[in-house]
Design an enzyme around this catalytic site. Sequence first.
Site, PDB file in Angstrom:
ATOM      1  N   THR A  18       0.811  -1.225  -0.026  1.00 21.22           N
ATOM      2  CA  THR A  18       0.029   0.035   0.120  1.00 21.22           C
ATOM      3  C   THR A  18       0.809   1.165   0.150  1.00 21.22           C
ATOM      4  O   THR A  18       0.481   2.276  -0.509  1.00 21.22           O
ATOM      5  CB  THR A  18      -1.020  -0.164   1.282  1.00 21.22           C
ATOM      6  OG1 THR A  18      -1.414  -1.281   1.262  1.00 21.22           O
ATOM      7  CG2 THR A  18      -1.904   1.348   1.113  1.00 21.22           C
ATOM      8  N   ARG A  22       7.786  -2.778   2.672  1.00 21.98           N
ATOM      9  CA  ARG A  22       8.135  -2.813   4.229  1.00 21.98           C
ATOM     10  C   ARG A  22       8.548  -4.102   4.560  1.00 21.98           C
ATOM     11  O   ARG A  22       7.698  -5.265   4.405  1.00 21.98           O
ATOM     12  CB  ARG A  22       6.887  -2.527   4.925  1.00 21.98           C
ATOM     13  CG  ARG A  22       6.630  -0.790   4.857  1.00 21.98           C
ATOM     14  CD  ARG A  22       5.266  -0.560   5.628  1.00 21.98           C
ATOM     15  NE  ARG A  22       4.966   0.791   5.159  1.00 21.98           N
ATOM     16  CZ  ARG A  22       3.870   1.429   5.642  1.00 21.98           C
ATOM     17  NH1 ARG A  22       3.135   1.120   6.680  1.00 21.98           N
ATOM     18  NH2 ARG A  22       3.598   2.835   5.447  1.00 21.98           N
ATOM     19  N   SER A 113       6.281   3.740   8.554  1.00 21.05           N
ATOM     20  CA  SER A 113       5.121   4.533   9.246  1.00 21.05           C
ATOM     21  C   SER A 113       4.581   4.114  10.702  1.00 21.05           C
ATOM     22  O   SER A 113       5.297   4.298  11.557  1.00 21.05           O
ATOM     23  CB  SER A 113       4.081   4.325   8.177  1.00 21.05           C
ATOM     24  OG  SER A 113       2.663   5.316   8.625  1.00 21.05           O
ATOM     25  N   HIS A 114       3.522   3.677  10.673  1.00 22.05           N
ATOM     26  CA  HIS A 114       2.809   3.242  12.277  1.00 22.05           C
ATOM     27  C   HIS A 114       3.273   1.946  12.675  1.00 22.05           C
ATOM     28  O   HIS A 114       3.191   1.711  13.821  1.00 22.05           O
ATOM     29  CB  HIS A 114       1.545   3.276  12.200  1.00 22.05           C
ATOM     30  CG  HIS A 114       0.922   2.263  11.090  1.00 22.05           C
ATOM     31  ND1 HIS A 114       0.716   2.589   9.701  1.00 22.05           N
ATOM     32  CD2 HIS A 114       0.433   0.992  11.213  1.00 22.05           C
ATOM     33  CE1 HIS A 114       0.541   1.808   9.079  1.00 22.05           C
ATOM     34  NE2 HIS A 114       0.019   0.603   9.920  1.00 22.05           N
ATOM     35  N   LYS A 126      10.065   4.145   0.626  1.00 27.93           N
ATOM     36  CA  LYS A 126       8.997   4.436  -0.529  1.00 27.93           C
ATOM     37  C   LYS A 126       9.448   5.558  -1.422  1.00 27.93           C
ATOM     38  O   LYS A 126      10.260   6.435  -1.216  1.00 27.93           O
ATOM     39  CB  LYS A 126       8.049   5.012   0.450  1.00 27.93           C
ATOM     40  CG  LYS A 126       6.781   5.545  -0.203  1.00 27.93           C
ATOM     41  CD  LYS A 126       5.676   6.076   0.767  1.00 27.93           C
ATOM     42  CE  LYS A 126       6.058   7.227   1.389  1.00 27.93           C
ATOM     43  NZ  LYS A 126       4.924   8.043   2.113  1.00 27.93           N
ATOM     44  N   ASP A 278       1.662   9.779  13.653  1.00 29.54           N
ATOM     45  CA  ASP A 278       2.567   8.558  13.639  1.00 29.54           C
ATOM     46  C   ASP A 278       3.916   8.313  13.290  1.00 29.54           C
ATOM     47  O   ASP A 278       4.494   9.514  13.385  1.00 29.54           O
ATOM     48  CB  ASP A 278       1.696   7.534  12.678  1.00 29.54           C
ATOM     49  CG  ASP A 278       1.956   8.159  11.128  1.00 29.54           C
ATOM     50  OD1 ASP A 278       2.260   9.309  10.914  1.00 29.54           O
ATOM     51  OD2 ASP A 278       2.115   7.141  10.224  1.00 29.54           O
ATOM     52  N   ASP A 280       5.948   8.523  10.642  1.00 20.90           N
ATOM     53  CA  ASP A 280       6.277   9.318   9.735  1.00 20.90           C
ATOM     54  C   ASP A 280       5.696  10.425   9.570  1.00 20.90           C
ATOM     55  O   ASP A 280       5.707  11.537   8.762  1.00 20.90           O
ATOM     56  CB  ASP A 280       6.659   8.461   8.387  1.00 20.90           C
ATOM     57  CG  ASP A 280       5.057   8.029   7.815  1.00 20.90           C
ATOM     58  OD1 ASP A 280       4.291   7.699   8.558  1.00 20.90           O
ATOM     59  OD2 ASP A 280       4.903   8.186   6.681  1.00 20.90           O
ATOM     60  N   ASP A 282       2.467  11.407   8.835  1.00 24.43           N
ATOM     61  CA  ASP A 282       1.417  11.650   7.996  1.00 24.43           C
ATOM     62  C   ASP A 282      -0.060  11.399   8.533  1.00 24.43           C
ATOM     63  O   ASP A 282      -1.108  11.575   8.090  1.00 24.43           O
ATOM     64  CB  ASP A 282       1.630  10.923   6.547  1.00 24.43           C
ATOM     65  CG  ASP A 282       1.759   9.343   6.792  1.00 24.43           C
ATOM     66  OD1 ASP A 282       1.742   8.894   7.794  1.00 24.43           O
ATOM     67  OD2 ASP A 282       1.793   8.781   5.771  1.00 24.43           O
ATOM     68  N   ARG A 283      -0.196  10.648   9.587  1.00 25.90           N
ATOM     69  CA  ARG A 283      -1.577  10.478  10.213  1.00 25.90           C
ATOM     70  C   ARG A 283      -1.821  11.276  11.334  1.00 25.90           C
ATOM     71  O   ARG A 283      -0.918  11.760  11.893  1.00 25.90           O
ATOM     72  CB  ARG A 283      -1.455   8.935  10.923  1.00 25.90           C
ATOM     73  CG  ARG A 283      -1.316   7.799   9.678  1.00 25.90           C
ATOM     74  CD  ARG A 283      -1.370   6.464  10.423  1.00 25.90           C
ATOM     75  NE  ARG A 283      -1.457   5.520   9.250  1.00 25.90           N
ATOM     76  CZ  ARG A 283      -2.101   4.492   9.366  1.00 25.90           C
ATOM     77  NH1 ARG A 283      -2.534   3.939  10.414  1.00 25.90           N
ATOM     78  NH2 ARG A 283      -1.794   3.481   8.283  1.00 25.90           N
ATOM     79  N   THR A 345      -7.827   2.164  -1.375  1.00 22.57           N
ATOM     80  CA  THR A 345      -7.148   2.403  -0.063  1.00 22.57           C
ATOM     81  C   THR A 345      -5.608   2.857  -0.342  1.00 22.57           C
ATOM     82  O   THR A 345      -4.811   2.082  -1.432  1.00 22.57           O
ATOM     83  CB  THR A 345      -6.808   1.238   0.909  1.00 22.57           C
ATOM     84  OG1 THR A 345      -8.274   1.063   1.390  1.00 22.57           O
ATOM     85  CG2 THR A 345      -6.023   1.612   2.104  1.00 22.57           C
ATOM     86  N   GLU A 364      -8.615   9.365   4.582  1.00 23.18           N
ATOM     87  CA  GLU A 364      -8.806   7.850   4.846  1.00 23.18           C
ATOM     88  C   GLU A 364      -9.207   7.422   5.971  1.00 23.18           C
ATOM     89  O   GLU A 364      -8.787   8.289   6.826  1.00 23.18           O
ATOM     90  CB  GLU A 364      -7.465   7.059   4.543  1.00 23.18           C
ATOM     91  CG  GLU A 364      -6.933   6.966   2.936  1.00 23.18           C
ATOM     92  CD  GLU A 364      -5.868   6.310   2.891  1.00 23.18           C
ATOM     93  OE1 GLU A 364      -6.165   5.183   2.252  1.00 23.18           O
ATOM     94  OE2 GLU A 364      -4.762   6.450   3.033  1.00 23.18           O
ATOM     95  N   LYS A 377      -0.749  12.399   2.910  1.00 18.05           N
ATOM     96  CA  LYS A 377      -1.597  12.729   4.033  1.00 18.05           C
ATOM     97  C   LYS A 377      -0.649  13.691   4.910  1.00 18.05           C
ATOM     98  O   LYS A 377       0.820  13.566   5.000  1.00 18.05           O
ATOM     99  CB  LYS A 377      -2.258  11.701   4.526  1.00 18.05           C
ATOM    100  CG  LYS A 377      -1.620  10.359   4.933  1.00 18.05           C
ATOM    101  CD  LYS A 377      -2.606   9.298   5.416  1.00 18.05           C
ATOM    102  CE  LYS A 377      -1.292   8.247   6.202  1.00 18.05           C
ATOM    103  NZ  LYS A 377      -1.338   7.215   4.935  1.00 18.05           N
TER     104      LYS A 377
HETATM  105  C1  VG1 Z   1      -2.919   1.194   5.625  1.00 17.94           C
HETATM  106  C2  VG1 Z   1      -4.253   2.080   5.950  1.00 17.94           C
HETATM  107  C3  VG1 Z   1      -4.453   2.878   4.496  1.00 17.94           C
HETATM  108  C4  VG1 Z   1      -2.710   3.822   4.554  1.00 17.94           C
HETATM  109  C5  VG1 Z   1      -1.706   3.009   4.555  1.00 17.94           C
HETATM  110  C6  VG1 Z   1      -0.434   3.790   4.706  1.00 17.94           C
HETATM  111  O1  VG1 Z   1      -2.742   0.492   4.580  1.00 17.94           O
HETATM  112  O2  VG1 Z   1      -5.283   1.307   5.813  1.00 17.94           O
HETATM  113  O3  VG1 Z   1      -5.362   3.700   4.544  1.00 17.94           O
HETATM  114  O4  VG1 Z   1      -2.851   4.693   3.458  1.00 17.94           O
HETATM  115  O5  VG1 Z   1      -1.808   2.216   5.710  1.00 17.94           O
HETATM  116  O6  VG1 Z   1      -0.221   4.659   5.771  1.00 17.94           O
HETATM  117  P1  VG1 Z   1      -3.176  -1.266   4.500  1.00 17.94           P
HETATM  118  O7  VG1 Z   1      -3.161  -1.933   3.353  1.00 17.94           O
HETATM  119  O8  VG1 Z   1      -2.303  -1.667   5.764  1.00 17.94           O
HETATM  120  O9  VG1 Z   1      -4.624  -1.198   5.183  1.00 17.94           O
HETATM  121  V1  VG1 Z   1       0.971   4.806   6.684  1.00 17.94           V
HETATM  122  O10 VG1 Z   1       0.498   6.358   7.793  1.00 17.94           O
HETATM  123  O11 VG1 Z   1       1.494   3.451   6.702  1.00 17.94           O
HETATM  124  O12 VG1 Z   1       2.064   5.503   5.343  1.00 17.94           O
HETATM  125 CO    CO Z   2       2.298   7.107   8.274  1.00 17.89          CO
END
Ligand code: VG1
Ligand code: CO
Length: 544
Positions: A18, A22, A113-114, A126, A278, A280, A282-283, A345, A364, A377
């Site tokens: 996504t 990772r 990210s998270h 990325k 979060d 990085d 963006d959340r 997504t 999202e 984001k």
């Molecule tokens: C998750 C979220 C998605 C978001 C993605 C990256 O993906 O559901 O909405 O865009 O993380 O966010 P998935 O495929 O695990 O549902 V971040 O803050 O990790 O860059």
């Molecule tokens: Co993030």
Amino acid sequence: MKIKTVPTQPFDDQKPGTSGLRKKVKVFQQPNYLENFVQSIFDSLPDTQGACLVLGGDGRYFNREAIQIIIKIAAANGFSHLIIGQGGLLSTPAASHLIRKNQASGGLVLSASHNPGGPDEDFGIKYNVSNGGPAPEKYTDEFYRQSKIISEYKIAEIEDIDLDSTGEQQIETFKVTIVDPVDDYADLMNQIFDFPLIKKTIESGDITLCFDAMHAITGPYAKRIIEKMLGAKTGSVINATPLPDFGGGHPDPNLAHAKQLADLMFSSDAPTFGAASDGDGDRNMILGNNIFVTPSDSLAIMAANAQLIPGYNRGIAGVARSMPTSQAVDRVAEALDIACYETPTGWKYFGNLLDAGKITLCGEESFGTGSNHVREKDGLWAVLFWLNLLAKTGQSVSDIVHQHWQKFGRDIYSRHDYEAVDLTLANGIFDYLREQLPSLPGKNFGKFTVKFADEFSYQDPVDGSISKNQGIRIGFEDGSRMVFRLSGTGTVGATLRIYLEKFESDPALQDQDAQIALADLIDLAEQLCEIKKRTGRDTPTVIT
Ligand code: VG1
Ligand code: CO
């Protein structure tokens, strides 16, 4: 500059998900693993000669080492200029902004990210394209294709770059600029929001706040912007020092993982506003005194009130949300008579809509909201949007949310995640769901009658590209909905996400607990997917 060509063998698991690639840190630390992926990205790009690249990460374990390797591979591949955040740090939205501002050809953002960080946890990488946004699928497919045929990578034999002093370093024709990670981003925020008004409201004590940086990248950004520029008391930003392992926690801003903040906001000492971001940056999670704002509601409220914010006071062109995000913003778009797009997504699907001027705001359900100011984001942007809204209206978070529900109705919403599910079991669940789809429409389950049941497929309205298999949707006659998806960011087994939504127009029934209000839909989801039965689990890993 001496350039070495190193023979290598392909790895078969470098398919971006996504949001980039990772994997566990240990996977990235295998000889040639990072090198292969970076070279595969560069091999996919039309021209790296003389190009400018932005580089930075969220500071997690392996960030610095990875940056030194990437610098050398970039130099060997002909890039002439690298812009890097001091200490190797850049939040995802700040990286997006730097790419745009410097008209760079792209950027590499190092983050998972998270996901947790540390020697036994996750790392990620990325690529963002020249509009500042995550590489669209046509790029990521090509990265993957190259990663399967790679036979060598190029690396410059140069000394490590000093990442800690800002300024320029030149090696022959190759230039590295180390920039303060916060400066340009803070300027951009200052242009969008009414900083003097927010500052006045904070200093008068009408807004009291707590921002939880979760030991991740937004610490330095929030310290500078919220405490220094907007005058919040020292200590308003908690967990402000980025740590390689995020203090051992999940840097995921939700009620489960940002527990310290959640406990405070639901206590008798709660400030008027609480927020978190979060790994990085963006959340975002938005809270008021004893209230949590769902990300889907936050997006809808932003859209409904955008004209109150200086950066959007001329109105918004349109909005977009990812498919599993609640339909709250759709109702606002209808009232404003603007377009509302439903995308798969992942932020990469918003880029074309933003570039074409079709939308101004997007979001999202996964705690992500943003606008046309960058192509990612943006956690702190959302926090500042809310602070500006509170300062401008003089209302509390709770009043803003309740008034919004009264006007538009409430989309009661929840997501249930089952993490680290055995892959075969997860595939079995999806096969079982798929088998049922053709026979579901028209079927009754208690008070629910199925209106549609399908697998979401998206055609980009700008370039016509088609993305299939983006989640299973089951919609009901009363507007309720459930969605089933497999995560594309997890690193262990499969993560199954179930998204549940029900519309409530009666103000007397809007203040219910989501889990209680959704109980019958939750039971029906189990009946249809059998996740508990098939995995033997009795509860989701995380409920948001
Ligand atoms: C998750 C979220 C998605 C978001 C993605 C990256 O993906 O559901 O909405 O865009 O993380 O966010 P998935 O495929 O695990 O549902 V971040 O803050 O990790 O860059
Ligand atoms: Co993030």
